[in-house]
Design a protein around this motif. Structure first.
Motif, PDB file in Angstrom:
ATOM      1  N   PHE A  70     -15.767  16.992  13.053  1.00 55.03           N
ATOM      2  CA  PHE A  70     -16.432  17.442  11.832  1.00 55.03           C
ATOM      3  C   PHE A  70     -17.931  17.640  12.031  1.00 55.03           C
ATOM      4  O   PHE A  70     -18.710  17.569  11.083  1.00 55.03           O
ATOM      5  N   SER A  71     -18.328  17.902  13.270  1.00 58.77           N
ATOM      6  CA  SER A  71     -19.754  18.089  13.574  1.00 58.77           C
ATOM      7  C   SER A  71     -20.293  19.385  12.991  1.00 58.77           C
ATOM      8  O   SER A  71     -21.495  19.520  12.739  1.00 58.77           O
ATOM      9  N   SER A  72     -19.424  20.361  12.759  1.00 58.11           N
ATOM     10  CA  SER A  72     -19.799  21.621  12.112  1.00 58.11           C
ATOM     11  C   SER A  72     -18.537  22.258  11.538  1.00 58.11           C
ATOM     12  O   SER A  72     -17.418  21.776  11.773  1.00 58.11           O
ATOM     13  N   PHE A  73     -18.737  23.363  10.815  1.00 64.49           N
ATOM     14  CA  PHE A  73     -17.609  23.991  10.126  1.00 64.49           C
ATOM     15  C   PHE A  73     -17.664  25.501  10.302  1.00 64.49           C
ATOM     16  O   PHE A  73     -18.734  26.087  10.474  1.00 64.49           O
ATOM     17  N   ILE A  74     -16.483  26.114  10.277  1.00 61.87           N
ATOM     18  CA  ILE A  74     -16.375  27.566  10.340  1.00 61.87           C
ATOM     19  C   ILE A  74     -15.565  28.025   9.133  1.00 61.87           C
ATOM     20  O   ILE A  74     -14.974  27.209   8.422  1.00 61.87           O
ATOM     21  N   LYS A  75     -15.546  29.341   8.905  1.00 59.48           N
ATOM     22  CA  LYS A  75     -14.816  29.901   7.777  1.00 59.48           C
ATOM     23  C   LYS A  75     -13.466  30.454   8.235  1.00 59.48           C
ATOM     24  O   LYS A  75     -13.345  31.001   9.327  1.00 59.48           O
ATOM     25  N   LEU A  76     -12.467  30.296   7.356  1.00 63.65           N
ATOM     26  CA  LEU A  76     -11.147  30.859   7.636  1.00 63.65           C
ATOM     27  C   LEU A  76     -10.543  31.359   6.325  1.00 63.65           C
ATOM     28  O   LEU A  76     -10.715  30.720   5.281  1.00 63.65           O
ATOM     29  N   PRO A  77      -9.832  32.499   6.353  1.00 62.55           N
ATOM     30  CA  PRO A  77      -9.246  33.035   5.125  1.00 62.55           C
ATOM     31  C   PRO A  77      -8.131  32.151   4.584  1.00 62.55           C
ATOM     32  O   PRO A  77      -7.340  31.586   5.352  1.00 62.55           O
ATOM     33  N   PHE A  78      -8.093  32.048   3.270  1.00 60.14           N
ATOM     34  CA  PHE A  78      -7.000  31.374   2.565  1.00 60.14           C
ATOM     35  C   PHE A  78      -6.791  32.107   1.260  1.00 60.14           C
ATOM     36  O   PHE A  78      -7.654  32.096   0.385  1.00 60.14           O
ATOM     37  N   GLU A  79      -5.668  32.808   1.146  1.00 54.83           N
ATOM     38  CA  GLU A  79      -5.329  33.569  -0.057  1.00 54.83           C
ATOM     39  C   GLU A  79      -6.445  34.526  -0.476  1.00 54.83           C
ATOM     40  O   GLU A  79      -6.771  34.662  -1.661  1.00 54.83           O
ATOM     41  N   GLY A  80      -7.034  35.199   0.516  1.00 57.05           N
ATOM     42  CA  GLY A  80      -7.979  36.265   0.204  1.00 57.05           C
ATOM     43  C   GLY A  80      -9.437  35.870   0.185  1.00 57.05           C
ATOM     44  O   GLY A  80     -10.312  36.749   0.185  1.00 57.05           O
ATOM     45  N   ASN A  81      -9.736  34.596   0.172  1.00 60.46           N
ATOM     46  CA  ASN A  81     -11.122  34.133   0.242  1.00 60.46           C
ATOM     47  C   ASN A  81     -11.304  33.265   1.487  1.00 60.46           C
ATOM     48  O   ASN A  81     -10.329  32.809   2.075  1.00 60.46           O
ATOM     49  N   GLU A  82     -12.553  33.014   1.860  1.00 61.02           N
ATOM     50  CA  GLU A  82     -12.831  32.209   3.040  1.00 61.02           C
ATOM     51  C   GLU A  82     -13.398  30.846   2.647  1.00 61.02           C
ATOM     52  O   GLU A  82     -14.232  30.754   1.734  1.00 61.02           O
ATOM     53  N   TYR A  83     -12.927  29.809   3.352  1.00 57.10           N
ATOM     54  CA  TYR A  83     -13.346  28.442   3.044  1.00 57.10           C
ATOM     55  C   TYR A  83     -13.619  27.696   4.345  1.00 57.10           C
ATOM     56  O   TYR A  83     -13.229  28.128   5.438  1.00 57.10           O
ATOM     57  N   ASN A  84     -14.269  26.555   4.207  1.00 59.93           N
ATOM     58  CA  ASN A  84     -14.617  25.741   5.374  1.00 59.93           C
ATOM     59  C   ASN A  84     -13.394  25.102   6.022  1.00 59.93           C
ATOM     60  O   ASN A  84     -12.507  24.588   5.327  1.00 59.93           O
TER      61      ASN A  84
END
Length: 275
Positions: A219-233
């Protein structure tokens, strides 16, 4: 209930996503780290959305971010509210939930369930001791307290228990009724945050049933990934995290296990058709 109508699964998921969007926006604005967690994270990685047979949303936070979130979120929101034992004495979970207060939900049903709202879970991850024996001690105490908390909440959920287990559960329910709401949840939180002020190299979930412990570097950093059309951490170490939860997580489970484990009934306000 005359002004309410039962909600479809599609409508329920839509409301869960609206809650998630609100939480995500708030966290981004206030520099609070969160991530899609558990089955929601797996759904994002494997399906770019819900696992097809899933029907809830989970997010995770480290203790520092979690404490900041539950202290500040409600000040800027009216429709959505975060409830935890820390900010609501009547709340009886050792982790938090963000609720859409315009909805109604009963879990598992209207007969035995308590009235709540459609929500998403917010799990908190605490420092875990580096010593494995001390770690196991925390898990054993947590498991015992979780059982006590479930028994205190309701004697009706253990429908598959044998006769002796059912008797013990009913007896425990009426014995525990003399204890204040949140009694066991507070004990669970105290146990979970025992190493809050220690500089440990691991974190774990000690307020729910997961027995996963991981290196903090995940959990040192975070990236974005799509989930149901939006992007989250999602955490930078999501691959290690998911392997701890599910091992070969890209492999679909057997067909007979592709079903929801949750039971609830949800309602929304009826639309006024009058012009």
């Amino acid at each position: 209930m005359n002004n309410l109508e039962e909600m479809s699964l599609e409508d329920l998921k839509k409301i869960q996503l609206e809650i998630l969007n609100c939480v995500s926006s708030f966290c981004e604005k206030n520099k609070i780290n969160y991530w899609l967690d558990c089955g929601t994270l797996l759904g994002a990685v494997r399906h770019n959305g819900y696992i097809p047979w899933d029907d809830d949303i989970d997010i995770g936070m480290l203790r520092e971010d979690y404490d900041k979130f539950i202290k500040s979120f409600n000040k800027q929101n009216d429709k959505y509210k975060v409830y935890s034992i820390e900010n609501n004495k009547k709340f009886n979970y050792p982790y938090a939930k963000v609720l859409d207060t315009t909805t109604v939900l009963y879990e598992p049903d209207m007969k035995y369930g308590k009235k709540s709202c459609i929500n998403i879970d917010v799990f908190v991850y605490d420092n875990a001791p580096d010593n494995d024996k001390k770690l196991e001690k925390i898990f054993k105490k947590r498991d015992f307290l979780l059982i006590c908390n479930v028994v205190k909440t309701s004697p009706h959920f253990a429908t598959k228990s044998n006769f002796i287990q059912k008797i013990l559960r009913y007896v425990g329910y009426y014995v525990f009724k003399i204890l204040p709401v949140g009694f066991f949840s507070k004990l669970i939180i105290n146990n979970s945050s025992k190493y809050k002020n220690y500089n440990t190299r691991r974190v774990g979930n000690f307020t729910s049933y997961s027995k996963v412990v991981a290196e903090k570097e995940i959990f040192s950093s975070f990236i974005k990934l799509p989930f149901e059309g939006n992007e989250y951490n999602i955490p930078i170490g999501y691959d290690k995290w998911l392997k701890l939860f599910y091992k070969d997580y890209m492999q679909l489970p057997p067909v007979e296990k592709r079903k929801s484990t949750h039971k609830f009934v949800a309602f929304k306000e009826k639309k006024d058709d009058k012009k």
